[in-house]
Design a protein around this motif. Structure first.
Motif, short mmCIF file in Angstrom:
data_model
loop_
_atom_site.label_atom_id
_atom_site.label_comp_id
_atom_site.label_asym_id
_atom_site.label_seq_id
_atom_site.Cartn_x
_atom_site.Cartn_y
_atom_site.Cartn_z
N SER A 23 40.22 35.32 44.89
CA SER A 23 39.69 35.68 43.56
C SER A 23 38.17 35.58 43.52
O SER A 23 37.51 36.39 42.87
CB SER A 23 40.33 34.83 42.46
N VAL A 24 37.59 34.62 44.22
CA VAL A 24 36.12 34.50 44.28
C VAL A 24 35.53 35.72 44.98
O VAL A 24 34.55 36.29 44.51
CB VAL A 24 35.69 33.18 44.97
N LEU A 25 36.14 36.13 46.07
CA LEU A 25 35.65 37.31 46.79
C LEU A 25 35.77 38.57 45.93
O LEU A 25 34.89 39.41 45.94
CB LEU A 25 36.41 37.50 48.10
N HIS A 153 36.87 48.07 38.93
CA HIS A 153 36.73 46.62 38.74
C HIS A 153 36.08 46.31 37.39
O HIS A 153 36.53 45.42 36.67
CB HIS A 153 35.92 46.00 39.88
N LEU A 154 35.04 47.05 37.03
CA LEU A 154 34.39 46.83 35.73
C LEU A 154 35.34 47.13 34.58
O LEU A 154 35.34 46.43 33.56
CB LEU A 154 33.12 47.69 35.62
N SER A 155 36.18 48.16 34.74
CA SER A 155 37.18 48.47 33.71
C SER A 155 38.20 47.35 33.60
O SER A 155 38.61 46.97 32.50
CB SER A 155 37.90 49.78 34.05
N ARG A 156 38.61 46.81 34.74
CA ARG A 156 39.58 45.70 34.74
C ARG A 156 39.00 44.50 33.99
O ARG A 156 39.68 43.88 33.19
CB ARG A 156 39.90 45.36 36.20
N ILE A 157 37.74 44.19 34.21
CA ILE A 157 37.09 43.08 33.52
C ILE A 157 37.05 43.35 32.01
O ILE A 157 37.35 42.47 31.20
CB ILE A 157 35.68 42.83 34.07
N ALA A 158 36.69 44.58 31.64
CA ALA A 158 36.62 44.94 30.21
C ALA A 158 37.99 44.82 29.55
O ALA A 158 38.11 44.30 28.44
CB ALA A 158 36.07 46.35 30.06
N ILE A 159 39.03 45.26 30.24
CA ILE A 159 40.39 45.15 29.67
C ILE A 159 40.79 43.70 29.55
O ILE A 159 41.35 43.27 28.55
CB ILE A 159 41.40 45.96 30.53
N ASN A 160 40.48 42.90 30.57
CA ASN A 160 40.83 41.48 30.53
C ASN A 160 40.05 40.70 29.47
O ASN A 160 40.51 39.67 29.01
CB ASN A 160 40.65 40.85 31.91
N ARG A 161 38.90 41.21 29.08
CA ARG A 161 38.15 40.58 27.97
C ARG A 161 38.87 40.79 26.65
O ARG A 161 38.78 39.97 25.75
CB ARG A 161 36.76 41.20 27.85
N PRO A 172 51.22 52.35 33.60
CA PRO A 172 52.13 52.28 34.76
C PRO A 172 52.08 50.88 35.40
O PRO A 172 51.04 50.21 35.37
CB PRO A 172 51.58 53.33 35.73
N ASN A 173 53.19 50.46 35.97
CA ASN A 173 53.28 49.13 36.58
C ASN A 173 52.24 48.92 37.66
O ASN A 173 51.70 47.82 37.81
CB ASN A 173 54.68 48.88 37.14
N LEU A 179 45.43 45.19 37.32
CA LEU A 179 44.75 44.41 36.29
C LEU A 179 45.02 42.92 36.43
O LEU A 179 44.14 42.09 36.22
CB LEU A 179 45.16 44.89 34.90
N THR A 180 46.24 42.56 36.80
CA THR A 180 46.59 41.14 36.91
C THR A 180 46.17 40.53 38.25
O THR A 180 46.14 39.31 38.37
CB THR A 180 48.10 40.90 36.68
#
Length: 186
Positions: A23-25, A153-161, A172-173, A179-180
């Motif tokens: 996760s750090v990488l 990756h930036l989209s994933r961060i925005a969704i997770n915010r 879709p799964n 995302l997870t």
């Protein structure tokens, strides 16, 4: 080491860190074996709150946060004991500092705190890391990436915010899995 009998650097088996290292990488703001001087050079003209995570140059620590404070660039060691991460600090402040299961959770906590708190409120919370001569504000607001992060990756961060309930999204799964895989907002 074999099992989890403890090693000199981490007080636990290095195998315990594998998921955290992934996760750090993936975060993009982990710079590896960067020296303190190299980190200072990268952060030299950055605004307060800009930060990166790197390997610690001290034997007893695994990671260090290099960040720009009101006093300029500084380095904060991340302590790892008994499977938990927390900021290293002077004895008087240590009991107030929270512990986290991963380095990314630790960074995420302080980024969130920096986004929602003003400086005066932060001085009275666990977000202030103490120096021998008094309190120094720790603001983590802007990570310095090793390379430009992908749009995905930036989209994933925005969704997770916006949500912690990714499984409920009409996606879709395969996209939910992506995302997870990095469920952090920093």
């Amino acid at each position: 080491c074999s099992g989890c009998s403890g090693c000199s650097r981490c007080s636990g088996c290095s195998g315990c860190l594998d998921p955290d290292l992934v996760s750090v990488l993936a975060a993009g703001w982990y710079w590896g074996s960067l020296t303190a001087n190299e980190a200072k050079e990268i952060l030299q003209d950055a605004s307060e709150g800009t930060f990166l995570v790197r390997d610690s140059s001290q034997q007893d620590y695994l990671f260090t946060i290099s960040a720009v404070t009101s006093a300029g660039p500084t380095n904060l060691r991340i302590e790892y004991k008994h499977g938990k991460f927390k900021l290293d600090s002077v004895v008087l402040v240590k009991p107030r500092l929270k512990q986290f299961d991963s380095v990314v959770h630790l960074v995420e906590h302080y980024v969130q705190l920096s986004r929602t708190s003003d400086k005066a409120a932060m001085a009275n919370s666990d977000s202030a890391a103490a120096a021998p001569n008094g309190m120094v504000q720790l603001l983590l607001t802007k990570p310095v990436y090793t390379t430009t992060p992908s749009l995905q990756h930036l989209s994933r961060i925005a969704i997770n915010r916006r949500t912690r309930r990714v499984q409920d999204l009409p996606l879709p799964n395969r996209l939910k899995d992506y995302l997870t895989d990095y469920a952090y907002n920093v």
